[in-house]
Design a protein around this motif. Structure first.
Motif, PDB file in Angstrom:
ATOM      1  N   GLY A  94       1.224  -1.363   0.021  1.00 35.64           N
ATOM      2  CA  GLY A  94      -0.197   0.207   0.412  1.00 35.64           C
ATOM      3  C   GLY A  94       1.265   1.192  -0.462  1.00 35.64           C
ATOM      4  N   SER A  95       0.275   2.252  -0.015  1.00 36.24           N
ATOM      5  CA  SER A  95       1.244   3.667  -0.010  1.00 36.24           C
ATOM      6  C   SER A  95       1.706   3.787   1.545  1.00 36.24           C
ATOM      7  CB  SER A  95       0.008   5.269   0.203  1.00 36.24           C
ATOM      8  OG  SER A  95      -0.548   4.626  -0.654  1.00 36.24           O
ATOM      9  N   PHE A  96       2.621   4.330   1.402  1.00 39.95           N
ATOM     10  CA  PHE A  96       3.688   4.793   3.261  1.00 39.95           C
ATOM     11  C   PHE A  96       3.760   6.273   3.560  1.00 39.95           C
ATOM     12  CE2 PHE A  96       4.341   0.493   1.983  1.00 39.95           C
ATOM     13  CZ  PHE A  96       4.748  -0.140   2.970  1.00 39.95           C
ATOM     14  N   SER A  97       3.121   7.163   2.749  1.00 38.57           N
ATOM     15  CA  SER A  97       3.468   8.361   2.799  1.00 38.57           C
ATOM     16  C   SER A  97       2.026   9.602   2.869  1.00 38.57           C
ATOM     17  CB  SER A  97       3.894   9.243   1.976  1.00 38.57           C
ATOM     18  OG  SER A  97       5.366   8.525   1.898  1.00 38.57           O
ATOM     19  N   ASN A  98       1.378   8.596   3.187  1.00 46.24           N
ATOM     20  CA  ASN A  98      -0.771   8.968   3.318  1.00 46.24           C
ATOM     21  C   ASN A  98      -0.217  10.204   4.158  1.00 46.24           C
ATOM     22  OD1 ASN A  98      -1.814   7.469   0.905  1.00 46.24           O
ATOM     23  ND2 ASN A  98      -2.893   6.196   2.235  1.00 46.24           N
ATOM     24  N   TYR A  99       0.398  10.121   5.392  1.00 41.04           N
ATOM     25  CA  TYR A  99       0.327  10.930   5.707  1.00 41.04           C
ATOM     26  C   TYR A  99       0.547  12.577   6.000  1.00 41.04           C
ATOM     27  CZ  TYR A  99       5.615  10.577   5.766  1.00 41.04           C
ATOM     28  OH  TYR A  99       6.799  11.098   5.344  1.00 41.04           O
ATOM     29  N   LEU A 100       1.114  12.045   4.212  1.00 41.00           N
ATOM     30  CA  LEU A 100       1.183  13.939   3.737  1.00 41.00           C
ATOM     31  C   LEU A 100       0.399  14.985   2.862  1.00 41.00           C
ATOM     32  CD1 LEU A 100       4.759  13.343   1.188  1.00 41.00           C
ATOM     33  CD2 LEU A 100       4.473  13.883   3.309  1.00 41.00           C
ATOM     34  N   VAL A 101      -0.274  14.080   3.362  1.00 38.93           N
ATOM     35  CA  VAL A 101      -1.905  13.761   2.551  1.00 38.93           C
ATOM     36  C   VAL A 101      -3.766  14.420   4.212  1.00 38.93           C
ATOM     37  CG1 VAL A 101      -1.881  14.816   0.199  1.00 38.93           C
ATOM     38  CG2 VAL A 101      -2.914  12.214   1.268  1.00 38.93           C
ATOM     39  N   GLY A 102      -2.967  13.581   4.972  1.00 38.87           N
ATOM     40  CA  GLY A 102      -3.830  14.114   5.977  1.00 38.87           C
ATOM     41  C   GLY A 102      -4.597  12.955   6.186  1.00 38.87           C
ATOM     42  N   LYS A 103      -4.181  11.503   5.763  1.00 40.78           N
ATOM     43  CA  LYS A 103      -4.488  10.251   6.109  1.00 40.78           C
ATOM     44  C   LYS A 103      -4.011   9.440   6.249  1.00 40.78           C
ATOM     45  CE  LYS A 103      -5.403  10.112   1.776  1.00 40.78           C
ATOM     46  NZ  LYS A 103      -6.457  10.258   0.414  1.00 40.78           N
ATOM     47  N   LYS A 104      -4.148   8.973   7.800  1.00 38.83           N
ATOM     48  CA  LYS A 104      -3.817   8.009   9.079  1.00 38.83           C
ATOM     49  C   LYS A 104      -4.494   6.807   8.700  1.00 38.83           C
ATOM     50  CE  LYS A 104      -0.548  10.856  12.045  1.00 38.83           C
ATOM     51  NZ  LYS A 104      -0.858  11.018  13.170  1.00 38.83           N
ATOM     52  N   ILE A 105      -5.583   7.062   8.260  1.00 39.07           N
ATOM     53  CA  ILE A 105      -6.947   6.036   8.000  1.00 39.07           C
ATOM     54  C   ILE A 105      -7.265   6.181   6.139  1.00 39.07           C
ATOM     55  CG2 ILE A 105      -8.802   4.924   8.735  1.00 39.07           C
ATOM     56  CD1 ILE A 105      -8.370   6.460  11.289  1.00 39.07           C
ATOM     57  N   ASP A 106      -7.679   4.754   5.610  1.00 37.33           N
ATOM     58  CA  ASP A 106      -7.721   4.888   4.067  1.00 37.33           C
ATOM     59  C   ASP A 106      -8.259   3.983   4.068  1.00 37.33           C
ATOM     60  OD1 ASP A 106      -8.598   6.680   2.177  1.00 37.33           O
ATOM     61  OD2 ASP A 106      -6.091   7.029   2.054  1.00 37.33           O
ATOM     62  N   SER A 107      -8.497   4.471   2.434  1.00 42.07           N
ATOM     63  CA  SER A 107      -9.600   3.018   1.944  1.00 42.07           C
ATOM     64  C   SER A 107      -9.277   2.913   0.822  1.00 42.07           C
ATOM     65  CB  SER A 107     -10.582   2.568   2.450  1.00 42.07           C
ATOM     66  OG  SER A 107     -11.793   4.141   1.932  1.00 42.07           O
ATOM     67  N   THR A 108      -7.130   2.632   0.510  1.00 42.52           N
ATOM     68  CA  THR A 108      -7.448   2.950  -1.217  1.00 42.52           C
ATOM     69  C   THR A 108      -7.879   1.592  -2.230  1.00 42.52           C
ATOM     70  OG1 THR A 108      -5.548   1.595  -0.518  1.00 42.52           O
ATOM     71  CG2 THR A 108      -5.542   4.281  -0.290  1.00 42.52           C
ATOM     72  N   LEU A 109      -7.988   2.028  -3.196  1.00 37.55           N
ATOM     73  CA  LEU A 109      -8.311   0.847  -4.423  1.00 37.55           C
ATOM     74  C   LEU A 109      -6.977   0.085  -4.367  1.00 37.55           C
ATOM     75  CD1 LEU A 109      -9.846   3.719  -6.481  1.00 37.55           C
ATOM     76  CD2 LEU A 109     -10.673   2.107  -5.303  1.00 37.55           C
ATOM     77  N   LYS A 110      -6.250   0.691  -4.598  1.00 41.86           N
ATOM     78  CA  LYS A 110      -5.128  -0.678  -4.483  1.00 41.86           C
ATOM     79  C   LYS A 110      -5.003  -1.851  -3.357  1.00 41.86           C
ATOM     80  CE  LYS A 110      -1.953   2.293  -4.174  1.00 41.86           C
ATOM     81  NZ  LYS A 110      -2.490   3.779  -4.117  1.00 41.86           N
ATOM     82  N   VAL A 111      -5.303  -1.254  -2.341  1.00 36.77           N
ATOM     83  CA  VAL A 111      -5.128  -2.293  -1.250  1.00 36.77           C
ATOM     84  C   VAL A 111      -6.302  -3.134  -1.804  1.00 36.77           C
ATOM     85  CG1 VAL A 111      -5.630  -2.357   0.923  1.00 36.77           C
ATOM     86  CG2 VAL A 111      -3.434  -0.802   0.526  1.00 36.77           C
TER      87      VAL A 111
END
Length: 363
Positions: free
Chosen positions: A266-283
């Motif tokens: 998955g992504s490893f820098s989501n904190y750069l856009v304010g998301k510590k919790i997410d539901s990405t399509l790739k996962v």
């Protein structure tokens, strides 16, 4: 229910977003709703394939001749919207659905005529800082106008939705991303692989993907191999030998790549856009193909399970190397069964979305 979907997404690239929108529309239609997609995007090269399965394409013949860039897309929206506005009026939707995007002249007058619901996929006020100064200026100028012309918001994560609490006129709901499990077959791992393989899939130039962190991970684990889809090796200065970059690939090649990997990343820098919790399509796609996942954020739907493993601490640093290695060696042959994934099936997610739509039928 009559649902209009105003789509401002590149239809000529078979991206995860295009797949998601197709699944959304397909389910709505299956449930007996009258769905009309309005696809607003400039035509690219002659013969390019439109990957949306339903909907009419709207563009401007003169603007289609311009070089492909932000200005071309932006002007296409401005000069094509009047035609969409006329067709929308004839369709007379109960709900107008649109992914949150940049404001342009004429948009808010259209949105305000209907029960407009925005799908919000990012913390926009943070993400916009990663784009050009001009795009940021235009976006910030029109952001409030778009929000004030809408009636509701559906966010893919609670971390995103909390940034919209001050907009009390908007009805709000979290519907995390889903995937149509019935369309995907499990991929068996190649037993002849001589070492553990990881795959990351994403679109180029998005810093929050954290490719630099994956490079760091590859350097920590030179006994493993890392495959990167959507990016080119030339995008990075120093790349270890245990990494391969594929650039953009079509579906058939991507499936072949999946079949030779043990884990998705998955992504490893989501904190750069304010998301510590997410539901990405790739996962969700990795899981649907049977791959367990390593990532750098909390997943909305899989906060505590064996096949989605957060390998960073609260500060974003990688956890202990041996802890990661132990998990990898234990689960490298694990194939995720769909019985564990029902929560992310698009049928479940779209039922939630349609229930939210129905709240607007009496408004």
């Amino acid at each position: 229910m009559r649902i209009a979907y105003l789509i401002e997404v590149n239809p000529y690239k078979n991206s995860g977003i295009v797949k998601k929108i197709n699944d959304q529309i397909e389910f709505w239609v299956q449930q007996g709703h009258d769905v009309e997609p309005f696809i607003l995007w400039p035509k690219l090269k002659k013969g390019d394939k439109n990957y949306f399965v339903r909907g009419r394409l709207y563009s401007n013949e003169i603007l289609n001749k311009l070089p492909d860039n932000f200005i071309k897309t932006y002007l296409t929206k401005i000069f094509t919207l009047p035609k969409i506005e006329k067709d929308l009026s004839q369709f007379s939707p109960d709900v107008l659905y649109i992914r949150q995007n940049i404001w342009y002249p004429g948009l808010t007058s259209v949105l305000s005529k209907y029960n407009t619901i925005l799908e919000v996929n990012t913390v926009d006020t943070i993400e916009i800082n990663h784009y050009s100064k001009f795009k940021k200026m235009v976006y910030n100028f029109g952001r409030e106008k778009v929000l004030n012309s809408s009636k509701g918001i559906i966010s893919v994560s609670p971390d995103i939705l909390k940034h919209y609490e001050q907009y009390t006129h908007l009805l709000k709901k979290v519907v995390s991303n889903g995937i149509n499990l019935s369309k995907i077959n499990k991929i068996k791992k190649d037993e002849n692989l001589d070492r553990v393989n990881f795959v990351f899939v994403g679109s180029n130039s998005m810093k929050w993907h954290g490719i630099d962190r994956i490079i760091e991970l590859a350097k920590k684990f030179n006994e493993y191999f890392f495959n990167i889809v959507g990016y080119n090796k030339s995008d990075f200065k120093e790349v270890p030998n245990n990494m391969k970059f594929y650039g953009w690939v079509e579906k058939e090649e991507l499936i072949e790549i999946y079949s030779k990997n043990h884990f998705g990343l998955g992504s490893f820098s989501n904190y750069l856009v304010g998301k510590k919790i997410d539901s990405t399509l790739k996962v969700r796609e990795y899981l649907a193909y049977g791959l367990p996942v390593l990532l750098g954020h909390i997943d909305v739907d899989f906060k505590d399970c064996e096949f989605v493993f957060k390998i960073t601490d609260d500060d974003g640093s990688f956890i202990d190397r041996e802890e990661i290695k132990e998990y990898v060696e234990k689960n490298k042959n694990l194939i995720i069964d769909n019985k564990h994934l029902k929560i992310i099936d698009s049928s479940v997610k779209e039922k939630e979305r349609l229930s939210f739509f129905e709240l607007f039928l009496t408004k």
